[in-house]
Scaffold this active site. Structure first.
Site, PDB file in Angstrom:
ATOM      1  N   ASP A 128      -1.985  -0.487   5.983  1.00  0.00           N
ATOM      2  CA  ASP A 128      -2.369   0.364   7.032  1.00  0.00           C
ATOM      3  C   ASP A 128      -4.089   0.431   7.292  1.00  0.00           C
ATOM      4  O   ASP A 128      -4.353   0.940   8.237  1.00  0.00           O
ATOM      5  CB  ASP A 128      -1.769   1.730   7.108  1.00  0.00           C
ATOM      6  CG  ASP A 128      -2.394   2.592   6.233  1.00  0.00           C
ATOM      7  OD1 ASP A 128      -2.452   2.200   5.102  1.00  0.00           O
ATOM      8  OD2 ASP A 128      -2.739   3.601   6.607  1.00  0.00           O
ATOM      9  N   ASP A 180      -0.107   5.140   0.590  1.00  0.00           N
ATOM     10  CA  ASP A 180      -0.357   6.072   2.021  1.00  0.00           C
ATOM     11  C   ASP A 180      -0.390   5.504   3.208  1.00  0.00           C
ATOM     12  O   ASP A 180      -1.356   4.472   3.415  1.00  0.00           O
ATOM     13  CB  ASP A 180      -1.760   7.095   1.720  1.00  0.00           C
ATOM     14  CG  ASP A 180      -1.412   8.006   0.553  1.00  0.00           C
ATOM     15  OD1 ASP A 180      -0.965   8.903   0.300  1.00  0.00           O
ATOM     16  OD2 ASP A 180      -1.775   7.275  -0.672  1.00  0.00           O
ATOM     17  N   ASP A 213       0.855  -1.420   0.038  1.00  0.00           N
ATOM     18  CA  ASP A 213      -0.068   0.082   0.048  1.00  0.00           C
ATOM     19  C   ASP A 213       0.902   1.139  -0.106  1.00  0.00           C
ATOM     20  O   ASP A 213       2.016   1.320   0.421  1.00  0.00           O
ATOM     21  CB  ASP A 213      -0.914  -0.046   1.305  1.00  0.00           C
ATOM     22  CG  ASP A 213      -1.620   1.333   1.487  1.00  0.00           C
ATOM     23  OD1 ASP A 213      -2.276   1.831   0.605  1.00  0.00           O
ATOM     24  OD2 ASP A 213      -1.541   1.861   2.642  1.00  0.00           O
TER      25      ASP A 213
END
Ligand SMILES: [Mg+2]
Length: 251
Positions: A194, A17, A15
């Site tokens: 996240d 960001d 991922d």
């Protein structure tokens, strides 16, 4: 939990960001560490091209942030996929969020300073990081457009943002489709993320005998620690490449 040592049989799904990049007040204001594109390029070379960025952002934005690095990627939570050979697969435009909804969101959020609407090719994200006290109103608005049982669209909760996207796309599907093809096929995937949408990617990685690493649990919530782990991975993989016995010689 400590992150595993990378080896040459791994594939990496990363991922962007909150995983490789620190979360910024607005999507445009993220800061890309100068060594990150080179780090990703090294990893991608050492893993035979089996590194993919899997993000909610479009592939075009992923490319512009990570330039000159450009490789396999999934954009808009799997709406668009780019394979190693450069081929891009995208969902039909007919599956995009209706223009009327975009209008409704723009109109409403104009009255809410700090609430940002981020249009995407198929979806639309509403960010309230700068106006956290508006979260209830934002959620009421988007839930009014997209009830829980909507057949074509769903709400994607994110960190201080919510997005409307096609139900048919997910980071899990993105992992499955990339894993079906070279150079990912047959490797042991590690997905690092996240956020809520990453859970589907982690689940898919586990289905392929790999694992999912949550940034909060494994890296103390700190993208710098993810980058440090990847740098260590480059060292490990380079050393192993250098010390590997020649083919055919028993070790
Ligand atoms: Mg993220």
């Amino acid at each position: 939990m400590t992150p595993p040592d990378l080896d040459r049989t791994n594939a990496l799904f990363l991922d962007l960001d909150g995983t490789l990049l620190e979360i910024a007040p607005t999507p445009e204001s993220v800061v890309v560490p100068p060594n990150l594109p080179g780090l990703l390029a090294s990893l991608n070379a050492l893993l035979g091209g089996a590194v993919a960025i899997v993000s909610g952002r479009s592939i075009a934005v992923i490319d512009s942030l990570l330039a000159p690095y450009s490789a396999s990627a999934a954009g808009e939570h799997g709406v668009a996929l780019r394979y190693q050979d450069g081929r891009v697969e995208e969902m039909p435009k007919g599956l995009a969020v209706p223009d009327e909804w975009r209008e409704v969101l723009r109109g409403a959020t104009e009255r809410w300073p700090g609430v940002l609407v981020e249009p995407k090719a198929h979806g639309v994200a509403v960010h309230y990081r700068l106006a956290p006290d508006r979260s209830t109103e934002v959620w009421r608005l988007v839930r009014g457009l997209v009830p829980q049982d909507h057949s074509r669209f769903h709400l994607i909760p994110a960190r201080e943002a919510v997005e409307i996207g096609p139900r048919a796309a997910s980071k899990g599907h993105a992992v499955e489709r990339l894993m079906a093809q070279a150079p990912f096929r047959g490797r042991r995937p590690i997905f690092v993320g996240d956020d809520f949408t990453d859970e589907a990617g982690m689940e898919a990685a586990r289905q392929f005998g790999g694992e999912g690493l949550r940034v909060a649990e494994v890296f103390g919530g700190d993208p710098a620690q993810v980058r440090a782990w990847l740098s260590r991975g480059v060292e490990l993989l380079s050393n192993r490449a250098a010390s590997a016995p020649p083919l055919g010689v028993p070790s």
